[in-house]
Design a protein around this motif. Sequence first.
Motif, mmCIF file in Angstrom:
data_model
loop_
_atom_site.group_PDB
_atom_site.id
_atom_site.type_symbol
_atom_site.label_atom_id
_atom_site.label_comp_id
_atom_site.label_asym_id
_atom_site.label_seq_id
_atom_site.Cartn_x
_atom_site.Cartn_y
_atom_site.Cartn_z
ATOM 1 N N LEU A 131 14.292 -28.448 162.085
ATOM 2 C CA LEU A 131 13.954 -28.775 163.666
ATOM 3 C C LEU A 131 13.025 -29.788 163.583
ATOM 4 O O LEU A 131 12.500 -29.955 164.762
ATOM 5 N N ILE A 132 12.695 -30.623 162.539
ATOM 6 C CA ILE A 132 11.788 -31.651 162.672
ATOM 7 C C ILE A 132 12.644 -32.768 161.696
ATOM 8 O O ILE A 132 13.132 -32.447 160.621
ATOM 9 N N ASP A 133 12.406 -34.027 162.196
ATOM 10 C CA ASP A 133 12.988 -35.037 161.569
ATOM 11 C C ASP A 133 12.161 -35.776 160.621
ATOM 12 O O ASP A 133 12.340 -36.592 159.765
ATOM 13 N N ARG A 134 10.912 -35.924 160.956
ATOM 14 C CA ARG A 134 9.619 -36.569 160.174
ATOM 15 C C ARG A 134 8.403 -36.021 160.703
ATOM 16 O O ARG A 134 8.155 -35.463 161.714
ATOM 17 N N VAL A 135 7.475 -36.321 159.811
ATOM 18 C CA VAL A 135 6.181 -36.049 160.365
ATOM 19 C C VAL A 135 5.247 -37.461 160.224
ATOM 20 O O VAL A 135 5.193 -37.879 158.981
ATOM 21 N N VAL A 136 4.823 -37.803 161.185
ATOM 22 C CA VAL A 136 4.372 -39.299 161.051
ATOM 23 C C VAL A 136 2.832 -39.407 160.990
ATOM 24 O O VAL A 136 2.355 -40.658 160.746
#
Length: 169
Positions: A40-45
């Motif tokens: 449920l996350i696409d990236r950590v920026v």
Amino acid sequence: MDGTAPKDAGAAEAGAPDVIGTVDIARIMHAIPHRYPFLLIDRVVEVVRNHSAVGIKNVTVNENFFQGHFPGHPVMPGVLIIESMAQTAAVLVVETLGEEAAGKVVYFMSVESAKFRRPVQPGDQLRIHVTKDRNRGNVWKFNAVARVDGVSVAEATYAAMIMSKAAGS
């Protein structure tokens, strides 16, 4: 940045935060065991090791949960927003511990003070701001706020435990 750790972390200035760049989906999938439809996350920026992380979840109408929640009025379930917070925190833990986290899993333990401010719908982008409150041994506590367009949609305090994977996993 490609999300890899600096080659000589000891070369950072004393007292300077250990900031790494974007953690892409491949590295997230290496760090945590979640897979579709539960990743449920696409990236950590943004990751500041041992302190905070900002995760991104792009919410699309193609999400499987929108088929039943709610037909004709799609709303992301609050528990899945909380899960996206937990997954962002898990990436923070793994990035903080580095090799020490190899072969371990971050398990959700508790949720406190969860509040939901407004519905999250297809087309929204969740920015999940997670801050470590403290950790003692293998138990970590976090505060998180999820925002859409800078407006808070959910917040919670929660705890997680890092443990070795069970045999046969």
